[in-house]
Design an enzyme around this catalytic site. Structure first.
Site, PDB file in Angstrom:
ATOM      1  N   GLU A 195      -3.221  50.275   6.951  1.00 49.39           N
ATOM      2  CA  GLU A 195      -2.226  49.759   5.233  1.00 49.39           C
ATOM      3  C   GLU A 195      -2.718  48.559   4.896  1.00 49.39           C
ATOM      4  O   GLU A 195      -1.992  47.819   4.266  1.00 49.39           O
ATOM      5  CB  GLU A 195      -0.967  50.081   5.999  1.00 49.39           C
ATOM      6  N   CYS A 252       3.875  47.970   9.882  1.00 50.54           N
ATOM      7  CA  CYS A 252       3.401  48.649   8.346  1.00 50.54           C
ATOM      8  C   CYS A 252       3.752  49.195   7.558  1.00 50.54           C
ATOM      9  O   CYS A 252       4.215  48.394   6.085  1.00 50.54           O
ATOM     10  CB  CYS A 252       2.383  49.791   9.188  1.00 50.54           C
ATOM     11  N   LEU A 307     -26.036  59.584  27.713  1.00 49.29           N
ATOM     12  CA  LEU A 307     -25.083  59.490  26.990  1.00 49.29           C
ATOM     13  C   LEU A 307     -24.666  58.574  26.356  1.00 49.29           C
ATOM     14  O   LEU A 307     -23.039  58.873  25.680  1.00 49.29           O
ATOM     15  CB  LEU A 307     -23.412  60.059  28.205  1.00 49.29           C
TER      16      LEU A 307
END
Length: 377
Positions: free
Chosen positions: A64, A96, A216
């Site tokens: 936001e 927010c 990985l």
């Protein structure tokens, strides 16, 4: 509230917000990934999007505030399309919901209400108290699917677990001598790296570590920085200190799940190399208790975990009822009964006890196929 006469337009704009939120998958832990679109219906013939935002790496700034900053003064009078209920509590960043009110937003459309006890409707109440019109549940099913890891962690205290396997048509991950490079083709392996980039963590068993010595990491061009936390299930701390994962633990977070009674000198040596050791109890087979391990992993902020083998680890997770999804790559090859199975023995005595999944997606990836399954309730 439920969607009304403006549902079609609302859905279109919410889908845009969901696309923005998807950019943050695997990069916003411990916060959820959220998307926000600010729309002014009074500008131009068909209205105008004046701001876009999504949760940034590490979980902040929030979507936001990003969208408001991009919109500037044009945020006043706008409608905000947010994939998750705006927070109303003071954390490391201001609420927010307050930011939307202060920016002059007149309408907020939400996909999923936030079950976090710190929010849980308080964002909606704050907005409505300030005179902001609120509509929730728009594209709710799609929003919940995107937030599945976040919602799983809140509900079950553990990350959403996806098991990724690459097999032959007859379900074998390697030849009898352990050779597995490569069962699937280049495109399928690239897609597997994208899965890593979209998960908070990736886990293997110590047997896979000893056999393959993997890194990985995500090695797709431009996404190298999106490598997940790397986790090894290693009850007795047998991981070689010279393995690639251990050697690079100071560069990429690396954790080891160890069982009670693991050697203290090994713990100290691993800690000195930058590895975080998570101590858990043992299950009935004497292996690390995976339910407890996943709970600790969830406590550390991980919302999504990709499991890449081996067979014993996959079986232990299946037996613990902790596999939520399967990402099954299948190559057009047959290896035979002497190959290595994707899962070790489950000890089932009745087919009704077999873990069951529903296929939710099917995709061709080069010469291979990718089937995605969700656990059957």
């Amino acid at each position: 509230m439920t969607a009304g006469s403006r549902a079609v337009d609302d859905s279109d704009l919410m889908r845009s917000a969901l696309s923005l939120a998807a950019r943050g998958l695997g990069a916003t832990m411990p916060n959820p990934t959220v998307g926000c679109v600010l729309y002014r219906p009074d500008i131009g013939a068909g209205g105008r999007v004046v701001g876009r935002g999504w949760t940034q790496r590490g979980g902040r700034p929030h979507a936001e505030t990003e969208a408001i900053a991009r919109a500037g003064d044009l945020a006043r009078g706008a409608a905000a399309y947010v994939t998750l209920e705006p927070c109303a509590h003071q954390g490391q960043t201001p609420p927010c919901a307050s930011a939307l009110v202060e920016a002059g937003v007149e309408r907020v459309v939400i996909s999923v209400l936030d079950p976090d006890p710190r929010v849980n409707g308080s964002g909606v109440r704050k907005l409505e108290k300030a005179g902001v019109e609120v509509l929730s549940g728009v594209c709710g099913e799609q929003g919940a699917a995107l937030l599945a890891g976040y919602l799983k962690r809140l509900d079950a205290g553990r990350p959403l677990v996806t098991v990724k396997v690459a097999t032959s048509l007859d379900g074998r991950i390697a030849l009898h001598n352990g050779q597995s490079k490569w069962i699937t083709g280049d495109l399928a392996r690239a897609r597997a790296h994208l899965l890593r980039a979209r998960h908070d963590g990736v886990m293997i068993g110590v047997g896979t570590l000893a056999e393959d010595d993997p890194e990985l990491t995500c090695r797709l061009p431009g996404l190298e920085a999106r490598s997940p936390v790397r986790i090894i299930a290693d009850g007795r701390l047998r991981a070689p200190l010279t393995s690639k994962l251990i050697a690079t633990a100071n560069e990429i977070p690396t954790w080891i799940v160890a069982a009670d009674g693991a050697p203290g000198d090994r713990k100290r040596a691993l800690a000195g190399l930058g590895v975080q050791v998570l101590d858990v109890g043992r299950d009935e087979s004497g292996n690390p208790d995976m339910k407890e391990a996943l709970s600790k992993i969830g406590d550390l902020g991980l919302q999504s975990l990709l499991v890449e083998g081996g067979g014993r680890l996959v079986s232990s997770l299946l037996l613990a009822g902790c596999v939520d999804r399967l990402a099954w790559f299948r190559a057009p090859k047959v290896i035979g009964d002497d190959g290595v199975a994707a899962a070790a023995a489950l000890g089932l005595r009745d087919l009704e006890a077999a873990p069951r999944f529903n296929r939710v997606a099917f995709e061709e990836v080069g010469d291979d196929i990718l089937e995605t399954y969700e656990v059957r309730a």
